[in-house]
Structure formats: C-alpha cells, structure tokens
Design an enzyme around this catalytic site. Structure first.
Site, short mmCIF file in Angstrom:
data_model
loop_
_atom_site.label_atom_id
_atom_site.label_comp_id
_atom_site.label_asym_id
_atom_site.label_seq_id
_atom_site.Cartn_x
_atom_site.Cartn_y
_atom_site.Cartn_z
N LYS A 33 3.73 -7.19 -18.02
CA LYS A 33 4.91 -6.39 -17.65
C LYS A 33 4.88 -6.08 -16.15
O LYS A 33 3.83 -6.20 -15.51
CB LYS A 33 4.94 -5.11 -18.48
CG LYS A 33 3.72 -4.21 -18.27
CD LYS A 33 3.63 -3.11 -19.34
CE LYS A 33 2.40 -2.25 -19.12
NZ LYS A 33 2.21 -1.28 -20.22
N ARG A 128 5.08 8.66 -27.72
CA ARG A 128 5.83 7.97 -26.68
C ARG A 128 6.76 6.94 -27.32
O ARG A 128 7.96 7.00 -27.16
CB ARG A 128 4.85 7.31 -25.69
CG ARG A 128 5.51 6.74 -24.46
CD ARG A 128 4.49 6.15 -23.48
NE ARG A 128 3.85 4.93 -23.97
CZ ARG A 128 3.17 4.09 -23.20
NH1 ARG A 128 3.03 4.34 -21.90
NH2 ARG A 128 2.60 3.01 -23.70
N TYR A 242 3.67 10.21 13.64
CA TYR A 242 4.66 11.25 13.35
C TYR A 242 4.00 12.61 13.25
O TYR A 242 2.91 12.76 12.70
CB TYR A 242 5.36 10.96 12.03
CG TYR A 242 6.45 9.92 12.13
CD1 TYR A 242 7.53 10.08 13.00
CD2 TYR A 242 6.42 8.79 11.32
CE1 TYR A 242 8.54 9.14 13.08
CE2 TYR A 242 7.43 7.84 11.38
CZ TYR A 242 8.50 8.02 12.26
OH TYR A 242 9.48 7.08 12.32
N MET A 290 6.68 4.15 7.35
CA MET A 290 7.30 3.24 6.39
C MET A 290 6.76 1.82 6.49
O MET A 290 6.48 1.18 5.48
CB MET A 290 8.83 3.22 6.58
CG MET A 290 9.55 2.45 5.47
SD MET A 290 11.33 2.34 5.71
CE MET A 290 11.82 4.05 5.62
C1 LIG Z 1 0.81 -1.32 -20.54
C2 LIG Z 1 0.38 -1.45 -21.97
C3 LIG Z 1 -0.78 -2.17 -22.31
C4 LIG Z 1 -1.77 -2.64 -21.27
O1 LIG Z 1 -2.52 -1.52 -20.88
P1 LIG Z 1 -3.75 -1.60 -19.84
O2 LIG Z 1 -4.27 -0.21 -19.82
O3 LIG Z 1 -3.15 -2.00 -18.53
O4 LIG Z 1 -4.71 -2.59 -20.36
C5 LIG Z 1 -1.03 -2.39 -23.64
N1 LIG Z 1 -0.23 -1.89 -24.61
C6 LIG Z 1 0.87 -1.16 -24.32
C7 LIG Z 1 1.70 -0.61 -25.43
C8 LIG Z 1 1.19 -0.90 -23.00
O5 LIG Z 1 2.27 -0.14 -22.73
#
Ligand SMILES: *Cc1c(COP(=O)(O)O)cnc(C)c1O
Length: 344
Positions: A33, A128, A242, A290
């Site tokens: 992801k 969640r 800055y 930035m």
């Molecule tokens: C992001 C996620 C993972 C991977 O988690 P890591 O801690 O990066 O290994 C696995 N399962 C779900 C449901 C996630 O949201």
C-alpha cells in the site's frame, strides 16, 4: 542535478521478505500500500513477484489497479479497505479481492460482482476495521456460504511483544474463526515476530520488507543522498536560516543541501538531525525549510558534493526518532521530487 538521490535496494527487500516468510513458515503476502511505503510499487512488487510472492495487499482499489498493471494477471491482490461504493468495476476488471469489513460491504460485493473472490476482516479489539463479534455471529453463515478466500484480523500492539492485547486478540480471533476451514491471517511484521501462534495460514509483512522496526534484523533498503548547492563561511556570532534560529559559536563553514520538509524531511528535524559525509557526522543547523537544509561542515577537510541523510550511519528509524515519529511515516513522506533508482 538539483534533487536528492533516493536509491532503493530491491535485493534487500526480497531478502527481508524471504527472511520474514521463513520465520513465519507460511506464505508471506507483501503489503505494498501507499506506493510500497513510498518506495515505488511497480519495481518493488515486480521484484517480489519474481522472487515468488503470489499474494499482495493494498489499501484501496485504485492501488489495486496500479498493482495489477505492474504485475499482470496471476497474483492475488487483496484490498484492505474492502469493497467501497463505486469499486465494482475496478474489482471486476482488475480481478481484485476486497477484504470486506462490514455487512454493508459484503452485500455490496455479493450483489455487484457475484462470484468475484473476497476475504473478510474481523475486528478483534482494535476498533478500526472489520466485523465485530455480534455482527459476525449474525452473518457468518451467509458469508461462509459464499466461500470467502481469507479470514483476517489485525493486531493493535504487535510491536510491543509483552502487551496483553496480543494474546487477547489472538484468543478472540481463534474463537471467531476456529473450525471454519477458511485460510486465516492475523499478523503484519510485528505479529510475525510474536511467534508461531500468530502465523496461521498467511502473514502480511509491510514495514519489515522496507527495512524498518520492529524487524530488527531487516536489511536496510533506502539510501538518500542530498547534493550540496552552496557552501559559505561564517564568523562567530553570525546566524543561519529562518528565524535566526542558529548562531555560530565559532568560525563555521555551512553547506546548503537540496531537500526539505516538502520532501518528507520533516520540519520537526530542525536542530535534531545529523547528515553524514562518509563516516563523519555533520549536524544540520537552524530550521529545516521547504526545499533546503543547512549543514555544519566546518569539521570536514574538504567541501562535500553530497551529504547522506539515509544510509549506513542513519536508518529510517533513527531519522524517525530525530523527527519524533516512526519509520513508517519517514518512508511514506519521502515524496516525489527525488531522483529514484531501484537497484537489483
Ligand atoms: C499496513 C498493514 C499491514 C502491514 O503492516 P506492517 O506493520 O507494515 O508490517 C498488515 N495488515 C494490515 C491490515 C495493515 O493495515
């Protein structure tokens, strides 16, 4: 070239995947992801598929579309947000497998793409995503009659091995799924490290693939070198950056490098981060801006052309500590301005 150079070691990602899969003794489905945690979903997923990964996880159907284009037909692509309104076409055309999170999503899936595979997420206390005990009890029979390909849940505290939440969630997951004869998955990187009770039939490593904690034995994956744009001398008492937030205590030589908070080098790194020239630490001074960071190079024997901010002397987790965040956020914040290269 004006931009920083972000180099991604694909063979380290593959080695981390193999190490986690062999710890788990189950198939390990890479979680790619958020553009493979910012490191480039195309090259990362292709390298993992070439090494034998057959199942992948993304967050949204749109990410599944990009992943399918990168991988072609074959690998199974699970979508963690489930089946959202408007996803049916992508799900059908890209052959995605939503992990449905609610009765509504289940009905949407069964009505809009009947026969298309799906998984089910159960909530075991994180609150969640996923169906809770009562909801599951009410629809389990119908859902199971449609042959889900995966039952999964997610651990809230897996990076703290002694946390009682781990055993609690494991127990609840068992009670919700024992005897159902559907492949099960509970663990991301942290859960893999909790031991065999947590592994079930499929694990879902993300951060560990990319070199981050809690997988302490991960091979580092990303290096980031920033070109020096300009170098100048200051007298003691002069200020830099800055807000005049830094003042030279001695005659100093400062280098300005090209990257800043727009490139994921968070402003909270101001006054805290060190860059490296070979084995020599060079503290950043003043505020991160930035596009630029100012670095004290007084102690170097010669002016540097580049300074390293991720590399052998600084992991993503060390950079995260300096910024007051976690490695996940460092990686996913890196942004699009770097010149990226993927090494085999
Ligand atoms: C992001 C996620 C993972 C991977 O988690 P890591 O801690 O990066 O290994 C696995 N399962 C779900 C449901 C996630 O949201």
């Amino acid at each position: 070239m004006g931009t920083g150079r972000l180099s991604i070691d694909l063979s380290a990602i593959v080695a981390n995947w193999q190490a986690l899969a062999s710890l788990a003794r189950t198939p390990a489905a890479p979680v790619v992801k958020a553009d493979a945690y910012g490191l480039g979903v195309g090259p990362v997923a292709r390298a993992l598929a070439a090494a034998g990964a057959r199942q992948f996880f993304v967050a949204y159907a749109e990410e599944g579309f990009a992943l399918r284009r990168a991988l072609g037909p074959g690998p199974e692509i699970f979508v963690l947000s489930g089946h959202m309104a408007g996803d049916a076409r992508l799900v059908a055309e890209c052959g995605l497998t939503p992990v449905v999170n609610s009765v509504d999503q289940l009905m949407r899936h069964l009505e809009s793409v009947p026969g298309q595979p799906f998984g089910l997420q159960l909530d075991t206390g994180m609150n969640r995503l996923g169906m809770e005990w009562n909801e599951w009890a009410a629809v389990a029979e119908i859902a199971l009659s449609q042959n889900p390909v995966l039952l999964m849940s997610h651990l809230a505290c897996a990076d703290e091995p002694d946390h009682p939440m781990n055993a609690y969630q494991l127990d609840l997951f068992r009670q919700m799924t024992d005897g159902l004869n559907v492949p099960r998955s509970l663990s991301a990187t942290g859960g893999i490290l909790l031991g065999p009770d947590y592994h079930f039939d499929l694990v879902r490593p993300g951060i560990g693939l990319y070199g981050g904690l809690p997988f302490e034995h991960a091979r580092p994956v990303a290096t980031l070198d920033l070109p020096v744009i300009q170098v100048r001398d200051l007298q003691a008492g002069e200020v830099a950056g800055y807000g005049n937030a830094w003042q030279a205590q001695r005659p100093s030589r400062l280098a300005t490098v090209s990257a800043g908070y727009a490139d994921g080098l968070l402003r909270s790194l101001s006054h805290k981060v060190t860059l490296w020239h070979g084995d020599t630490p060079c503290p950043a001074v003043g505020r991160v801006s930035m596009d630029l960071i100012i670095v004290d190079v007084t102690d170097l024997p010669e002016d540097p052309e580049h300074l390293s901010i991720l590399g052998p002397h600084q992991t993503i987790d060390q950079l995260a500590d300096a910024a007051g965040t976690i490695g996940y956020e460092v990686l996913t914040s890196l942004g699009t301005r770097y010149a990226r290269s993927h090494r085999e």
